[in-house]
Enzyme design. Structure first.
Site, PDB file in Angstrom:
ATOM      1  N   ASP A 292       5.369  10.953   2.168  1.00  0.00           N
ATOM      2  CA  ASP A 292       5.445   9.533   2.488  1.00  0.00           C
ATOM      3  C   ASP A 292       4.030   9.037   2.751  1.00  0.00           C
ATOM      4  O   ASP A 292       3.078   9.815   2.840  1.00  0.00           O
ATOM      5  CB  ASP A 292       6.395   9.263   3.668  1.00  0.00           C
ATOM      6  CG  ASP A 292       6.905   7.813   3.632  1.00  0.00           C
ATOM      7  OD1 ASP A 292       6.334   6.989   2.878  1.00  0.00           O
ATOM      8  OD2 ASP A 292       7.865   7.484   4.354  1.00  0.00           O
TER       9      ASP A 292
HETATM   10  C1  NOJ Z   1       6.531   4.129   3.543  1.00  0.00           C
HETATM   11  C2  NOJ Z   1       8.033   4.216   3.476  1.00  0.00           C
HETATM   12  O1  NOJ Z   1       8.518   5.048   4.502  1.00  0.00           O
HETATM   13  C3  NOJ Z   1       8.538   4.710   2.152  1.00  0.00           C
HETATM   14  O2  NOJ Z   1       9.928   4.658   2.142  1.00  0.00           O
HETATM   15  C4  NOJ Z   1       7.940   3.924   1.038  1.00  0.00           C
HETATM   16  O3  NOJ Z   1       8.466   4.329  -0.191  1.00  0.00           O
HETATM   17  C5  NOJ Z   1       6.432   4.090   1.090  1.00  0.00           C
HETATM   18  N1  NOJ Z   1       5.937   3.570   2.348  1.00  0.00           N
HETATM   19  C6  NOJ Z   1       5.734   3.406  -0.065  1.00  0.00           C
HETATM   20  O4  NOJ Z   1       5.767   2.050   0.074  1.00  0.00           O
END
Ligand code: NOJ
Length: 758
Positions: A292
């Site tokens: 993430d």
């Molecule tokens: C953080 C989020 O937790 C995740 O779900 C997302 O896909 C990413 N950022 C990218 O934007």
């Protein structure tokens, strides 16, 4: 072009645009051979490059990236040190970046472009929690299919969806992005979404790779506070958290995203048990795992790694294949391999996984297969997408209360007051993740109701939900209107003069989602006060709730005669709401999450275990599991939702097919006067087990439409898959003994019988 030719000549793995040797026809073994031959000619730095993902210079969907400026990142791209980009959209931009990767790098390996297409790309649909309330797997799959087609036409070939985190905590802002609290429903919906995004053929220019996230247990953040520590037991992990992830793996989801949280005090991103043991070994997952946003670097802040160098080592060893915005792999990994700290085989495994998915997407065959500006113009915002968005928006609405049949509204000669700022809002219904959606493009409730000409409609705002100076963006904190009641008097006057008041209250679309946890889940700001003031002058209120999480609204549930849960429904929001309010669509949604009476009851969920002192025993004294100031019951239970007609359940029959297969049937009758849909739900209770089983577990559901007085026999088969459970060592077993069955229209179903398993 030179690079492409070189690769074609030497390795023969790229075929030209019009070749008949399509990826679709490539057997898996052919792709594996191509992956291997490419890997063989890659330098270590190029391999690490494939594991590096940058955000689109800098459109951020997380904290501002640390390290590397724009120019340096372009340089990395030109050298082949970037494998993927996120947050880049539109054919023009994507073509330009793909060109650099394909034409300027030594090997010409195409980029894979990811984005958070969570509930639509340009044509924004209902938030996932809302869609889940439809329990309509076909419509959910269709929504994902449309989103994939629109996304792919815009150059993007990978979505960071579906989020299949089970959550029981309405305080957590990201419940809007999932399918609610139940692993059975969550698995079915997760699979429908994956199949919708990926289709039958990943290399088709209409499909994109899906990403199951967040592995794992992110939905159990303590106290519902975003990014907080997770502390759950093994049984919950195996029986509640894992099942949707396992189901989508079996449905061949091509990528996973790990999570920000700790699990047993080890960050999910550095968690070898989750990624290597469970996912890659036990479940045989052949795609790749992306971290993430910044989660590799955050292992330092957690106190798990001393610095980015160690974080890189731990993340790679644990099985995180791609680094999203920690800027750690690209800086540290090659050296770690050279020093012998990380085995190059681990890098090779990660790179193979990434290349495999790129091959499957057909990117080597034609890196620009998603990049056709003419097609983009034709496809994005297509009428059929809007038609389908309206269809699922209607299906997502849940009727929570309808005393004295206040709904549907009469179509003529009524003076209708519309009150609440959200009634006039064309942006809030787009919800939180709106990627390419444009502010102001949703049909508002007022616009929807205006389609019906027979009544007189008047609007008074009453109060704003947000302060007028609140910045409406994905990344900013919002300012809630806690004080300004200056619009109340106009609204009260209008309500007095009207036959019916439609009040649209709830959360702004940006009040749920990532980073939007709430410690109170009531109507935000002065809206409760507004509701009570209007009620004093006109009791004929239809409360339309727009929100991204269960709300605790006990006062409204007691006093307001009609309540409609309308979530955030996307571009067609107002049309869908109007059709339901006027009865042109008979509501059929059922809650995918329990609504509490009081935030203090959270986490509250239907499939809990029995305590040793449950309700019904020892209630004459205080020594039983309860609160002294609130009941244990929810406001509205999981699976609940009304209709403009009524249904009866009769003739529950249980038949054994084999010792481990049970057939259950029931007669469902539409006992009302209009056509309607009902979600028949089957729950079981394994009464005594070596690991205590929940008091009820959803194990089957069917959505049926019936004419008035029509009866249909609904049948379910319970096999080992439904009857078994995971032990605390992760073994799936089925135990003999007595089971209860409950069938009905919610998790409170009362029709019951039992059977014994040998
Ligand atoms: C953080 C989020 O937790 C995740 O779900 C997302 O896909 C990413 N950022 C990218 O934007």
């Amino acid at each position: 072009m030179k690079k492409v030719l070189l690769l074609v000549l030497v390795f023969g793995y790229i075929s030209c645009k019009n070749s008949t040797n399509t990826i679709k026809n490539s057997p898996k073994s052919t792709i594996e051979k191509k992956v291997d031959s490419l890997l063989n000619i890659m330098t270590l730095k190029e391999k690490v490059g494939q594991m590096n993902q940058y955000s689109g210079f800098w459109d951020a969907t997380g904290p501002t990236p640390k390290g590397g400026d724009k120019a340096a990142r372009y340089e990395d791209l030109k050298k082949g040190y970037v494998g993927s980009m996120l947050n880049v959209k539109g054919v023009k931009q994507i073509t330009a970046l793909q060109k650099i990767a394909v034409e300027e790098t030594r090997l010409g390996i195409p980029l894979i472009f990811g984005f958070d297409v969570i509930h639509g790309y340009k044509t924004i649909g209902p938030i996932p929690l809302a869609e889940s309330a439809s329990w309509d797997l076909k419509a959910i799959k269709k929504a994902a299919e449309n989103a994939a087609e629109e996304t792919a036409a815009s150059g993007i070939n990978w979505t960071f969806a579906p989020m299949i985190d089970i959550s029981r905590d309405a305080r957590w802002g990201r419940v809007m992005e999932g399918a609610g609290e139940d692993p059975f429903l969550g698995s079915k919906i997760g699979v429908a979404r994956v199949k919708g995004f990926q289709g039958e053929d990943l290399s088709s220019p209409k499909t994109i790779a899906a990403c199951a996230k967040h592995f794992a247990a992110y939905g159990f953040a303590e106290a519902g506070r975003e990014y907080n520590t997770v502390d759950i037991g093994t049984s919950t992990l195996y029986n509640i958290v894992f099942p949707p992830f396992k189901a989508v793996t079996e449905a061949d989801v091509r990528t996973f995203m790990n999570a920000f949280n700790l699990l047993n005090d080890i960050p999910a991103t550095g968690n070898e048990f989750l990624q290597r043991k469970i996912l890659k070994k036990d479940w045989n997952f052949s795609g790749f795992i992306v971290s993430d946003w910044g989660s590799i670097g955050e292992m330092v802040t957690h106190g798990y790694a001393e610095n980015n160098k160690q974080a890189t080592e731990l993340a790679v060893k644990a099985g995180s294949d791609m680094d999203m915005e920690s800027n750690a792999y690209i800086k540290e990994l090659a050296n770690l391999v050279k020093q012998g700290t990380v085995d190059e085989q681990l890098v090779d495994d990660a790179v193979k996984r990434i290349l495999r998915v790129k091959f499957e997407l057909g990117l080597f065959e034609d890196p620009y297969r998603y990049c056709d500006e003419e097609n983009e113009k034709k496809v994005v915002g297509k009428k059929t997408f809007h038609d389908d968005a309206l269809d699922i928006a209607k299906k997502s609405i849940v009727l929570l209360k309808n005393e004295n049949n206040l709904l549907p509204l009469k179509k003529e000669n009524q003076k209708i007051a519309i009150i609440g700022a959200l009634a006039n809002d064309k942006t809030s219904p787009l919800g939180n993740w709106r990627i390419a959606g444009d502010d102001g493009t949703a049909i508002s409730v007022i616009e929807g109701l205006q389609q019906y000409k027979g009544n007189s409609l008047k609007y008074a705002k009453g109060a704003d939900v947000l302060m007028p100076n609140s910045k409406l963006s994905f990344v900013n904190e919002l300012l809630i209107n806690e004080t300004d009641t200056s619009g109340f008097s106009e609204a009260i006057k209008l309500a007095k003069e009207s036959n019916v008041v439609v009040m649209v209250l709830g959360e702004h679309g940006l009040q749920t989602g990532e980073g939007r946890s709430r410690s109170n889940i009531d109507l935000p700001g002065v809206q409760q006060e507004l509701l009570e003031e209007i009620y004093k002058v006109n009791k004929n209120i239809v409360l339309v709730l727009t929100n991204g999480r269960p709300l605790a609204i006990p006062w409204a549930a007691e006093h307001i005669p009609a309540i409609v849960e309308a979530w955030q429904l996307g571009v067609q929001s107002g049309n869908a709401i109007a059709q339901v309010l006027y009865g042109d669509y008979n509501p059929s949604g059922k809650l995918p999450m329990t609504f509490p009476k009081n935030v203090g009851q959270v986490p509250i969920y239907y499939n809990h275990k029995s305590t040793g002192r449950p309700y019904g025993e020892n209630n004459d004294v205080v020594f039983w599991s309860h609160y002294i100031d609130e009941s244990n019951r929810p406001l509205y239970p999981f699976g609940f939702g009304l209709s403009y007609t009524s249904f009866s359940y009769e003739n529950l029959k249980i038949n054994k097919i084999t010792d481990r297969e049970i057939k259950v049937s029931v007669d469902l009758t539409n006992t009302g006067t209009v056509k309607g849909k009902e979600v028949t739900q089957l729950y079981i209770h394994d009464k005594y087990a070596s690991v205590v089983r929940p008091v009820r577990e959803l194990k089957g559901f069917e959505l049926v439409e019936l004419e008035p007085k029509e009866t249909k026999t609904i049948e379910f088969t319970l096999s080992e898959k439904e009857l078994g459970f995971y032990t605390n060592t992760g073994e799936f077993i089925v135990e003999p003994g007595e089971f209860n069955v409950f069938i009905g229209g919610s998790s409170n179903a009362t029709l019951t019988d039992n059977f014994n398993l040998k």
